[in-house]
Design a protein around this motif. Structure first.
Motif, short mmCIF file in Angstrom:
data_model
loop_
_atom_site.label_atom_id
_atom_site.label_comp_id
_atom_site.label_asym_id
_atom_site.label_seq_id
_atom_site.Cartn_x
_atom_site.Cartn_y
_atom_site.Cartn_z
N VAL A 111 0.84 -1.20 0.00
CA VAL A 111 0.00 0.00 0.00
C VAL A 111 0.87 1.25 0.00
O VAL A 111 0.63 2.21 -0.75
N LEU A 112 1.91 1.25 0.82
CA LEU A 112 2.78 2.42 0.94
C LEU A 112 3.72 2.58 -0.25
O LEU A 112 4.25 3.66 -0.48
N ALA A 113 3.90 1.51 -1.01
CA ALA A 113 4.73 1.58 -2.21
C ALA A 113 3.96 2.12 -3.41
O ALA A 113 4.56 2.52 -4.40
N GLY A 114 2.62 2.09 -3.34
CA GLY A 114 1.82 2.64 -4.43
C GLY A 114 0.70 1.76 -4.92
O GLY A 114 -0.15 2.22 -5.69
N GLY A 115 0.66 0.48 -4.52
CA GLY A 115 -0.44 -0.36 -4.96
C GLY A 115 -0.18 -1.84 -4.72
O GLY A 115 0.91 -2.24 -4.29
N TYR A 116 -1.19 -2.65 -5.01
CA TYR A 116 -1.08 -4.08 -4.77
C TYR A 116 -2.03 -4.82 -5.70
O TYR A 116 -3.00 -4.25 -6.24
N ALA A 117 -1.74 -6.11 -5.90
CA ALA A 117 -2.62 -6.96 -6.69
C ALA A 117 -3.80 -7.38 -5.84
O ALA A 117 -3.64 -8.01 -4.79
N LEU A 118 -4.99 -7.02 -6.28
CA LEU A 118 -6.19 -7.32 -5.52
C LEU A 118 -6.83 -8.63 -5.97
O LEU A 118 -7.49 -9.33 -5.20
N ARG A 119 -6.60 -8.97 -7.22
CA ARG A 119 -7.11 -10.24 -7.76
C ARG A 119 -6.10 -10.73 -8.79
O ARG A 119 -5.65 -9.94 -9.63
N GLU A 120 -5.75 -11.97 -8.74
CA GLU A 120 -4.82 -12.55 -9.69
C GLU A 120 -5.49 -13.68 -10.46
O GLU A 120 -6.16 -14.53 -9.86
N ALA A 121 -5.29 -13.66 -11.76
CA ALA A 121 -5.83 -14.73 -12.60
C ALA A 121 -5.14 -16.05 -12.25
O ALA A 121 -3.97 -16.06 -11.83
N PRO A 122 -5.83 -17.20 -12.39
CA PRO A 122 -5.22 -18.49 -12.06
C PRO A 122 -3.94 -18.77 -12.83
O PRO A 122 -2.99 -19.33 -12.31
N GLY A 123 -3.90 -18.35 -14.05
CA GLY A 123 -2.70 -18.50 -14.87
C GLY A 123 -2.26 -17.13 -15.36
O GLY A 123 -2.41 -16.13 -14.67
N ALA A 124 -1.73 -17.10 -16.56
CA ALA A 124 -1.36 -15.82 -17.14
C ALA A 124 -2.63 -15.04 -17.48
O ALA A 124 -3.55 -15.59 -18.09
N PRO A 125 -2.68 -13.76 -17.10
CA PRO A 125 -3.90 -13.00 -17.35
C PRO A 125 -4.02 -12.62 -18.82
O PRO A 125 -3.02 -12.38 -19.51
N ALA A 126 -5.26 -12.56 -19.30
CA ALA A 126 -5.50 -12.07 -20.65
C ALA A 126 -5.50 -10.55 -20.68
O ALA A 126 -5.19 -9.93 -21.70
N VAL A 127 -5.82 -9.94 -19.55
CA VAL A 127 -5.89 -8.49 -19.45
C VAL A 127 -5.63 -8.10 -18.00
O VAL A 127 -5.89 -8.88 -17.08
N THR A 128 -5.09 -6.91 -17.81
CA THR A 128 -4.88 -6.37 -16.46
C THR A 128 -5.75 -5.14 -16.30
O THR A 128 -5.69 -4.21 -17.12
N ILE A 129 -6.58 -5.12 -15.24
CA ILE A 129 -7.44 -3.99 -14.94
C ILE A 129 -6.83 -3.24 -13.77
O ILE A 129 -6.59 -3.81 -12.71
N VAL A 130 -6.56 -1.98 -13.98
CA VAL A 130 -5.95 -1.14 -12.94
C VAL A 130 -6.96 -0.09 -12.52
O VAL A 130 -7.45 0.68 -13.35
N ALA A 131 -7.27 -0.07 -11.23
CA ALA A 131 -8.24 0.89 -10.72
C ALA A 131 -7.64 1.67 -9.55
O ALA A 131 -6.76 1.19 -8.85
N MET A 132 -8.16 2.87 -9.36
CA MET A 132 -7.71 3.69 -8.24
C MET A 132 -8.93 4.30 -7.56
O MET A 132 -9.87 4.75 -8.22
N GLY A 133 -8.90 4.32 -6.23
CA GLY A 133 -9.96 4.96 -5.47
C GLY A 133 -11.29 4.24 -5.58
O GLY A 133 -11.36 3.00 -5.56
N VAL A 134 -12.36 5.00 -5.72
CA VAL A 134 -13.71 4.44 -5.65
C VAL A 134 -14.07 3.52 -6.80
O VAL A 134 -15.12 2.88 -6.77
#
Length: 781
Positions: A639-662
């Motif tokens: 959190v103090l470094a700037g962010g974290y993975a909130l959900r990880e795909a079981p394998g390699a992800p097809a897409v990465t969704i990055v969200a901030m705040g609400v």
């Protein structure tokens, strides 16, 4: 030169015994200030060919005022805000006082040299206030006075002194001046002394109808003592002669432009122009007939702002009044004593080398040895030594703030907004770390209750310069107790965001001024961060360290409509120097980041922080904070470094969704919809786009810092197209494509908001779950 009818005249005092010595020092200050600018422009080489600049004219008009102040009136604890264009005068004085190495006199506006305008952090000599943005430097003296009173009332710090501002008359056009003057606390600041350099000129022109009387009446109506120093002793003596009343009426009645034209007139022309037309002409001719040409020219230029005895009289008259601020209107001449004096275009004019050499002869200086000081043992040298001794300040030992805990022990459960969590934080801090909480001071521009500070205020009370009765203390329907005293820890200002950040900057500078750090936190509605941006930024430039909380923010404040929905503030936070911007989604993230931000205040290597919060309740369970100590600590570090993975795909992800705040709930919902369709995705929750951008810069060798957070959030083996979503302008997160070169779709708000329900507006602006899914599918196709 209209009469300032609302003002008083300076008290009559006996001339100081060392007046001749003071005048000799004044001449040397004028020479040095002029030469500092001359050398930078006429002697030092500038390979780029870009004009160096400097303000010989604006400096000259302040020489008398500043000589009287520094070489007679001021004392060590006093602090002075010097108008930006008079910085060469300040450096000249510091040099004569032995506080500036002579090597810097040739380095005005050079790299590592004297700054263009006074700077607390960048100049090599003592500077009390950074100035440069007109209006802000002057009002800083008000906020500095309040900040010192606050810290002195809560901690043991050295005794303070006067808060003096030197400002140009055109600076009074700035709205910041008048916003500050009408704040209810300002009229009680008797330590405040403002001196207006009334030279009747701005950058482009002679200012028509400066109306000193009207402006003085406005100061008086705001509770200030007003003093005018208009005419010098030569003119006053002429006014007392037969026909002198006509001369005074003539000068009082002429426009600023006409008077300035007289300053450019030789004696023969003066004798024709000065009497004017109509009644009184013969009286004026009679009273000036006995003057030779040199006396006539000197008399017309004899304004009170260049009469050292009158200036000192005015300053001591101001000192006699301690229950309210004082403003002194000192009539001066722009470019006083220089060949360009009174010229309407002299603002940036520079003396030619022949003119500069001639000036040396007139002032008793040596053009071939321009930096020569007074010979030891002379009255002038002794005055400089005595003044330096009088102005010396003891060094202050910087105290440290109490230890900052890792957390405050709250279990963030249920649904809550970050604004609600913010309000609860202070009560929790008071329980968990009472000594640390004792250093916290909150500030609000009449939005304390609507930014969830009510519980904190009920606990610590409101700080005021005196006790005030809470007439609603026994009203059971009143939830917020407004106990005002000198012991409270919340400061309530009027609805003026510029005042709030001005005070925030000075509260955040007590660590360097008084050796006692405070933990200042200001709240305002996030859309108004842009309104306060310049003075907020300037406070950080001057060394202030504080926390600004913008809440509520974004179109998520849906029913309020477009006027209260901020769009660009995430970018402002990311781009603001000496500040870390945070936009946490969950209460636990807010708690950790707030504690970290507090730990960075009040220290030489410290930094400010900006938090962008929301009133939208979010299910705190979505944060998925690990329950085991090791996992929880790892999450805190992320959190103090700037962010974290909130959900990880079981394998390699097809897409990465990055969200901030609400927008995190929408990102998670979109990931679930994609998963149901057989498309797995990672979801990254950013707490600080600012820190992640710095990591990108560090990886590219364009900035300092650690880039480890990039590998944690976007490891190479999980590279995938990126969809970013936030309640703010979409370009804020578009830089994430630079990490791995992956395709990116940036969703956000790029138009003014409107009233409606949250989900309605999310659909309108394309930050809803379905739009996120659609953007991901478009990238994959």
């Amino acid at each position: 030169m209209a009469r300032a009818t609302s003002s008083t005249s300076p008290a009559s005092i006996q001339e100081p015994p060392a007046l001749e010595t003071l005048e000799a020092v004044q001449r040397r200050v004028l020479w040095l200030a002029t030469s500092i600018v001359h050398h930078a422009n006429k002697v030092r080489e500038t390979p780029s060919g870009v004009k160096v600049g400097g303000h010989q004219a604006s400096s000259a008009s302040m020489v008398s005022v500043m000589t009287a102040l520094y070489f007679d009136f001021l004392r060590g604890p006093d602090r002075v805000s010097v108008k930006p264009h008079a910085s060469p005068v300040l450096h000249a004085i510091n040099y004569l006082l032995g506080r500036l190495d002579p090597k810097y006199l040739t380095e005005l506006r050079a790299l590592g040299g004297l700054q263009s305008y006074p700077s607390r952090l960048k100049d090599p000599d003592p500077v009390d206030f950074s100035t440069g943005s007109v209006g802000i430097g002057a009002t800083a003296t008000l906020w500095s006075g309040l900040a010192h009173r606050y810290v002195a009332g809560h901690f043991d710090v050295p005794q303070g002194g006067r808060q003096v501002a030197l400002l140009g008359d055109a600076e009074l056009d700035e709205g910041a001046i008048w916003e500050a003057l009408i704040d209810p606390m300002v009229p009680a600041l008797g330590e405040t002394l403002w001196i207006v350099d009334l030279n009747r000129q701005s950058l482009d022109r002679v200012v028509p109808d400066i109306a000193a009387g009207r402006i003085g009446a406005m100061f008086a109506a705001a509770g200030w003592q007003t003093i005018t120093v208009k005419y010098g002793r030569r003119l006053r003596e002429l006014f007392e002669r037969p026909g002198g009343g006509a001369l005074r009426r003539r000068i009082d009645g002429m426009s600023n432009e006409e008077y300035q034209r007289l300053l450019r007139s030789p004696a023969a022309e003066l004798r024709e122009r000065l009497p004017g037309e109509g009644r009184g002409r013969r009286d004026v001719e009679r009273v000036t007939a006995d003057l030779d040409d040199a006396q006539l020219v000197a008399a017309v230029r004899d304004l009170g702002g260049h009469d050292l005895a009158d200036l000192l009289g005015a300053f001591h008259q101001a000192d006699a009044v301690t229950d309210r601020p004082t403003v002194v209107f000192a009539y001066t001449i722009k470019a006083w004593g220089l060949p360009t004096q009174g010229h309407p275009a002299n603002h940036s004019a520079l003396l030619s080398t022949p003119q500069w050499r001639q000036l040396a002869g007139e002032l008793g200086a040596d053009a071939d040895d321009p930096w020569r000081t007074f010979a030891p043992g002379t009255p002038e040298a002794e005055l400089c030594v005595e003044s330096a001794r009088r102005l010396a300040r003891p060094s202050v030992e910087l105290k440290s703030i109490p230890a900052v805990p890792a957390d405050v022990g709250r279990d963030h459960a249920g649904t809550a907004s970050t604004q609600q969590s913010f309000g609860r934080f202070f009560v929790d801090l008071s329980h968990e770390a009472p000594d640390l909480a004792g250093h916290v001071v909150t500030v609000s521009p009449d939005v304390a209750s609507s930014t969830n500070l009510g519980g904190w205020i009920n606990r610590v009370g409101v700080w005021n310069l005196g006790e005030r009765i809470d007439w609603f203390a026994d009203d059971t329907d009143t939830l917020m107790r407004w106990r005002q005293s000198g012991h409270g820890q919340h400061i309530e200002l009027g609805i003026a965001e510029g005042n709030l950040v001005g005070l925030l900057g000075e509260l955040g500078a007590t660590w360097s001024r008084d050796g006692q750090p405070l933990l200042p936190i200001g709240t305002m509605y996030d859309p108004f961060v842009n309104r306060a941006l310049e003075p907020w930024s300037f406070g950080m430039y001057a060394g202030g360290q504080s926390i600004l909380v913008g809440t509520p923010s974004g179109v998520t404040l849906a029913p309020e409509g477009g006027a209260h929905q901020s769009i660009t503030t995430p970018s402002v936070g990311l781009e603001q120097p000496r500040c870390v911007a945070w936009e946490p989604a969950f209460g636990q993230d807010l708690e950790w980041t707030l504690l970290h931000a507090l730990s960075r205040l009040g220290r030489p290597d410290g930094t400010s922080a900006y938090f962008r919060l929301s009133t939208r309740p979010i299910d705190q369970a979505l944060a998925g904070v690990p329950s085991d100590p090791a996992g929880r600590e790892l999450r805190r570090e992320q959190v103090l470094a700037g962010g974290y993975a909130l959900r990880e795909a079981p394998g390699a992800p097809a897409v990465t969704i990055v969200a901030m705040g609400v927008m995190v709930p929408e990102a998670l919902a979109a990931a679930q919809e994609l998963s149901d369709a057989g498309i797995e995705s990672d979801v990254i929750c950013l707490t600080s786009a600012d820190l992640v951008f710095r990591a990108v810069q560090a990886r590219q060798g364009l900035g300092e810092g650690d880039d480890a957070v990039l590998d944690a959030l976007f490891p190479a083996h999980r590279t995938a197209p990126i969809v970013t979503v936030m309640d703010g302008h979409p370009h804020t997160l578009s830089f994430l494509a630079a990490i791995s070169g992956a395709p990116i779709a940036s969703l956000g708000v790029s138009d003014f908001g409107q009233s409606g329900d949250v989900q309605d507006l999310y659909r309108v602006f394309g930050i809803d779950t379905e739009t996120i899914v659609g953007a991901a599918l478009d990238l994959l196709s």
